[in-house]
Design a protein around this motif. Structure first.
Motif, PDB file in Angstrom:
ATOM      1  N   LYS A   1     -63.837  33.469 -24.461  1.00 16.48           N
ATOM      2  CA  LYS A   1     -64.450  34.807 -24.437  1.00 16.48           C
ATOM      3  C   LYS A   1     -65.838  34.779 -25.073  1.00 16.48           C
ATOM      4  CE  LYS A   1     -60.083  37.256 -24.393  1.00 16.48           C
ATOM      5  NZ  LYS A   1     -59.101  38.000 -25.175  1.00 16.48           N
ATOM      6  N   LEU A   2     -65.980  34.027 -26.162  1.00  9.76           N
ATOM      7  CA  LEU A   2     -67.299  33.896 -26.788  1.00  9.76           C
ATOM      8  C   LEU A   2     -68.281  33.216 -25.839  1.00  9.76           C
ATOM      9  CD1 LEU A   2     -66.761  32.798 -30.505  1.00  9.76           C
ATOM     10  CD2 LEU A   2     -67.687  34.947 -29.661  1.00  9.76           C
ATOM     11  N   LEU A   3     -67.827  32.170 -25.155  1.00 13.33           N
ATOM     12  CA  LEU A   3     -68.698  31.465 -24.216  1.00 13.33           C
ATOM     13  C   LEU A   3     -69.150  32.399 -23.095  1.00 13.33           C
ATOM     14  CD1 LEU A   3     -66.877  28.009 -23.850  1.00 13.33           C
ATOM     15  CD2 LEU A   3     -68.736  28.628 -25.409  1.00 13.33           C
ATOM     16  N   GLU A   4     -68.212  33.191 -22.582  1.00 15.29           N
ATOM     17  CA  GLU A   4     -68.529  34.124 -21.500  1.00 15.29           C
ATOM     18  C   GLU A   4     -69.541  35.185 -21.925  1.00 15.29           C
ATOM     19  OE1 GLU A   4     -64.868  35.768 -20.016  1.00 15.29           O
ATOM     20  OE2 GLU A   4     -64.059  33.787 -19.585  1.00 15.29           O
ATOM     21  N   SER A   5     -69.509  35.577 -23.182  1.00 16.00           N
ATOM     22  CA  SER A   5     -70.401  36.640 -23.654  1.00 16.00           C
ATOM     23  C   SER A   5     -71.709  36.109 -24.240  1.00 16.00           C
ATOM     24  CB  SER A   5     -69.686  37.501 -24.704  1.00 16.00           C
ATOM     25  OG  SER A   5     -69.456  36.741 -25.879  1.00 16.00           O
ATOM     26  N   SER A   6     -71.896  34.791 -24.200  1.00 15.68           N
ATOM     27  CA  SER A   6     -73.082  34.200 -24.826  1.00 15.68           C
ATOM     28  C   SER A   6     -74.348  34.460 -24.017  1.00 15.68           C
ATOM     29  CB  SER A   6     -72.876  32.692 -25.016  1.00 15.68           C
ATOM     30  OG  SER A   6     -72.718  32.051 -23.771  1.00 15.68           O
ATOM     31  N   LYS A   7     -75.474  34.352 -24.698  1.00 14.22           N
ATOM     32  CA  LYS A   7     -76.782  34.613 -24.098  1.00 14.22           C
ATOM     33  C   LYS A   7     -77.326  33.336 -23.477  1.00 14.22           C
ATOM     34  CE  LYS A   7     -81.523  35.887 -25.345  1.00 14.22           C
ATOM     35  NZ  LYS A   7     -82.152  34.830 -24.573  1.00 14.22           N
ATOM     36  N   GLN A   8     -77.722  33.442 -22.206  1.00 13.73           N
ATOM     37  CA  GLN A   8     -78.333  32.293 -21.550  1.00 13.73           C
ATOM     38  C   GLN A   8     -79.776  32.137 -22.029  1.00 13.73           C
ATOM     39  OE1 GLN A   8     -77.869  32.036 -17.333  1.00 13.73           O
ATOM     40  NE2 GLN A   8     -79.018  30.140 -17.199  1.00 13.73           N
ATOM     41  N   TRP A   9     -80.155  30.922 -22.375  1.00  9.68           N
ATOM     42  CA  TRP A   9     -81.498  30.588 -22.834  1.00  9.68           C
ATOM     43  C   TRP A   9     -82.345  30.310 -21.606  1.00  9.68           C
ATOM     44  CZ3 TRP A   9     -83.096  31.259 -27.630  1.00  9.68           C
ATOM     45  CH2 TRP A   9     -84.271  30.658 -28.071  1.00  9.68           C
ATOM     46  N   THR A  10     -83.496  30.926 -21.533  1.00  5.24           N
ATOM     47  CA  THR A  10     -84.358  30.795 -20.348  1.00  5.24           C
ATOM     48  C   THR A  10     -85.722  30.229 -20.735  1.00  5.24           C
ATOM     49  OG1 THR A  10     -85.304  33.003 -20.582  1.00  5.24           O
ATOM     50  CG2 THR A  10     -83.248  32.822 -19.313  1.00  5.24           C
ATOM     51  N   GLN A  11     -86.512  29.931 -19.748  1.00  5.86           N
ATOM     52  CA  GLN A  11     -87.864  29.444 -20.021  1.00  5.86           C
ATOM     53  C   GLN A  11     -88.664  30.484 -20.791  1.00  5.86           C
ATOM     54  OE1 GLN A  11     -89.036  26.307 -19.486  1.00  5.86           O
ATOM     55  NE2 GLN A  11     -90.756  27.018 -20.726  1.00  5.86           N
ATOM     56  N   GLU A  12     -88.411  31.757 -20.544  1.00  7.23           N
ATOM     57  CA  GLU A  12     -89.103  32.803 -21.308  1.00  7.23           C
ATOM     58  C   GLU A  12     -88.779  32.699 -22.796  1.00  7.23           C
ATOM     59  OE1 GLU A  12     -87.230  33.755 -18.468  1.00  7.23           O
ATOM     60  OE2 GLU A  12     -89.012  33.714 -17.213  1.00  7.23           O
ATOM     61  N   ASP A  13     -87.529  32.342 -23.110  1.00  8.04           N
ATOM     62  CA  ASP A  13     -87.143  32.165 -24.512  1.00  8.04           C
ATOM     63  C   ASP A  13     -87.881  30.981 -25.127  1.00  8.04           C
ATOM     64  OD1 ASP A  13     -85.161  34.276 -24.685  1.00  8.04           O
ATOM     65  OD2 ASP A  13     -83.893  33.007 -23.442  1.00  8.04           O
ATOM     66  N   VAL A  14     -88.005  29.897 -24.348  1.00  8.49           N
ATOM     67  CA  VAL A  14     -88.727  28.719 -24.833  1.00  8.49           C
ATOM     68  C   VAL A  14     -90.166  29.104 -25.133  1.00  8.49           C
ATOM     69  CG1 VAL A  14     -89.579  26.416 -24.238  1.00  8.49           C
ATOM     70  CG2 VAL A  14     -87.265  27.101 -23.560  1.00  8.49           C
ATOM     71  N   ASP A  15     -90.803  29.808 -24.200  1.00  9.01           N
ATOM     72  CA  ASP A  15     -92.193  30.223 -24.378  1.00  9.01           C
ATOM     73  C   ASP A  15     -92.353  31.156 -25.577  1.00  9.01           C
ATOM     74  OD1 ASP A  15     -92.746  28.733 -22.119  1.00  9.01           O
ATOM     75  OD2 ASP A  15     -92.777  30.475 -20.792  1.00  9.01           O
ATOM     76  N   ALA A  16     -91.414  32.093 -25.735  1.00  9.06           N
ATOM     77  CA  ALA A  16     -91.491  33.069 -26.827  1.00  9.06           C
ATOM     78  C   ALA A  16     -91.210  32.434 -28.183  1.00  9.06           C
ATOM     79  CB  ALA A  16     -90.507  34.211 -26.582  1.00  9.06           C
ATOM     80  N   ASP A  17     -90.332  31.409 -28.204  1.00  8.07           N
ATOM     81  CA  ASP A  17     -89.957  30.766 -29.455  1.00  8.07           C
ATOM     82  C   ASP A  17     -91.137  30.027 -30.069  1.00  8.07           C
ATOM     83  OD1 ASP A  17     -88.072  29.922 -31.479  1.00  8.07           O
ATOM     84  OD2 ASP A  17     -88.086  27.958 -30.518  1.00  8.07           O
ATOM     85  N   GLY A  18     -91.955  29.441 -29.223  1.00  4.60           N
ATOM     86  CA  GLY A  18     -93.126  28.731 -29.728  1.00  4.60           C
ATOM     87  C   GLY A  18     -92.777  27.533 -30.579  1.00  4.60           C
ATOM     88  N   CYS A  19     -91.580  27.006 -30.416  1.00 10.42           N
ATOM     89  CA  CYS A  19     -91.143  25.862 -31.212  1.00 10.42           C
ATOM     90  C   CYS A  19     -91.942  24.627 -30.814  1.00 10.42           C
ATOM     91  CB  CYS A  19     -89.653  25.607 -30.983  1.00 10.42           C
ATOM     92  SG  CYS A  19     -89.033  24.221 -31.935  1.00 10.42           S
ATOM     93  N   ASN A  20     -92.599  24.014 -31.776  1.00 11.46           N
ATOM     94  CA  ASN A  20     -93.358  22.813 -31.469  1.00 11.46           C
ATOM     95  C   ASN A  20     -92.912  21.640 -32.326  1.00 11.46           C
ATOM     96  OD1 ASN A  20     -94.364  23.477 -33.924  1.00 11.46           O
ATOM     97  ND2 ASN A  20     -96.474  23.819 -33.266  1.00 11.46           N
ATOM     98  N   GLU A  21     -91.751  21.770 -32.923  1.00  8.98           N
ATOM     99  CA  GLU A  21     -91.242  20.676 -33.742  1.00  8.98           C
ATOM    100  C   GLU A  21     -90.798  19.551 -32.826  1.00  8.98           C
ATOM    101  OE1 GLU A  21     -87.613  19.869 -36.834  1.00  8.98           O
ATOM    102  OE2 GLU A  21     -88.666  21.770 -36.942  1.00  8.98           O
ATOM    103  N   THR A  22     -91.206  18.345 -33.111  1.00  5.90           N
ATOM    104  CA  THR A  22     -90.913  17.233 -32.215  1.00  5.90           C
ATOM    105  C   THR A  22     -89.669  16.464 -32.609  1.00  5.90           C
ATOM    106  OG1 THR A  22     -92.377  15.784 -33.472  1.00  5.90           O
ATOM    107  CG2 THR A  22     -93.328  16.937 -31.570  1.00  5.90           C
ATOM    108  N   ARG A  23     -89.131  16.678 -33.777  1.00  9.37           N
ATOM    109  CA  ARG A  23     -87.916  15.967 -34.177  1.00  9.37           C
ATOM    110  C   ARG A  23     -86.763  16.424 -33.299  1.00  9.37           C
ATOM    111  NH1 ARG A  23     -83.530  16.721 -37.615  1.00  9.37           N
ATOM    112  NH2 ARG A  23     -84.241  18.808 -38.064  1.00  9.37           N
ATOM    113  N   PRO A  24     -86.120  15.516 -32.583  1.00  8.82           N
ATOM    114  CA  PRO A  24     -85.038  15.917 -31.689  1.00  8.82           C
ATOM    115  C   PRO A  24     -83.880  16.559 -32.444  1.00  8.82           C
ATOM    116  CG  PRO A  24     -85.685  13.650 -31.294  1.00  8.82           C
ATOM    117  CD  PRO A  24     -86.373  14.093 -32.550  1.00  8.82           C
ATOM    118  N   PHE A  25     -83.263  17.533 -31.804  1.00  8.25           N
ATOM    119  CA  PHE A  25     -82.082  18.172 -32.368  1.00  8.25           C
ATOM    120  C   PHE A  25     -81.006  17.128 -32.603  1.00  8.25           C
ATOM    121  CE2 PHE A  25     -77.817  19.615 -31.297  1.00  8.25           C
ATOM    122  CZ  PHE A  25     -77.607  20.481 -32.337  1.00  8.25           C
TER     123      PHE A  25
END
Length: 124
Positions: free
Chosen positions: A71-95
């Motif tokens: 149920k949690l998976l079904e209700s989760s928010k999909q991450w989109t390219q707009e989110d990537v652009d808005a996040d502005g994350c530029n950290e290069t260390r891999p997750f």
């Protein structure tokens, strides 16, 4: 590590704290370049600055079931390219890769978390 996620539906579940949220966003930013879809799942716990509850707490401590997790998976928010652009994350260390100054314990914990996440990931 990105090829593991190629053309997969990926669900990211991190701790409910600042570090967990930032790590989820970094991971989503990287993985969305290769995955079919990326969703960030928010566990139903109070958000904390430090030491937030995590997936272990949800399943082991609080006894939630696979159906609860689905149920949690079904209700989760999909991450989109707009989110990537808005996040502005530029950290290069891999997750998931401990910082160089991290000790062996940190590396082992990262490997364990990755293995556990891959073991419970839903099949496509």
């Amino acid at each position: 590590w990105l090829p593991v996620f190629k053309d997969k539906n990926v669900y990211i579940i991190m701790d409910r704290d600042e570090a967990g949220q930032k790590a989820a966003q970094r991971a989503a930013n990287a993985i969305c370049a290769v995955a079919k879809s990326v969703n960030i799942v928010e566990l139903p716990y109070e958000f904390k600055k430090d030491h937030g509850s995590d997936l272990y707490d949800y399943i082991c401590r609080d006894g939630h079931t696979k159906d609860d997790l689905d149920k949690l998976l079904e209700s989760s928010k999909q991450w989109t390219q707009e989110d990537v652009d808005a996040d502005g994350c530029n950290e290069t260390r891999p997750f998931g890769c401990p910082r160089k100054e991290s000790g062996e314990e940190d590396r082992q914990q990262s490997e364990t978390v990755c293995e556990a996440a891959m073991a419970v990931a839903p099949a496509d």
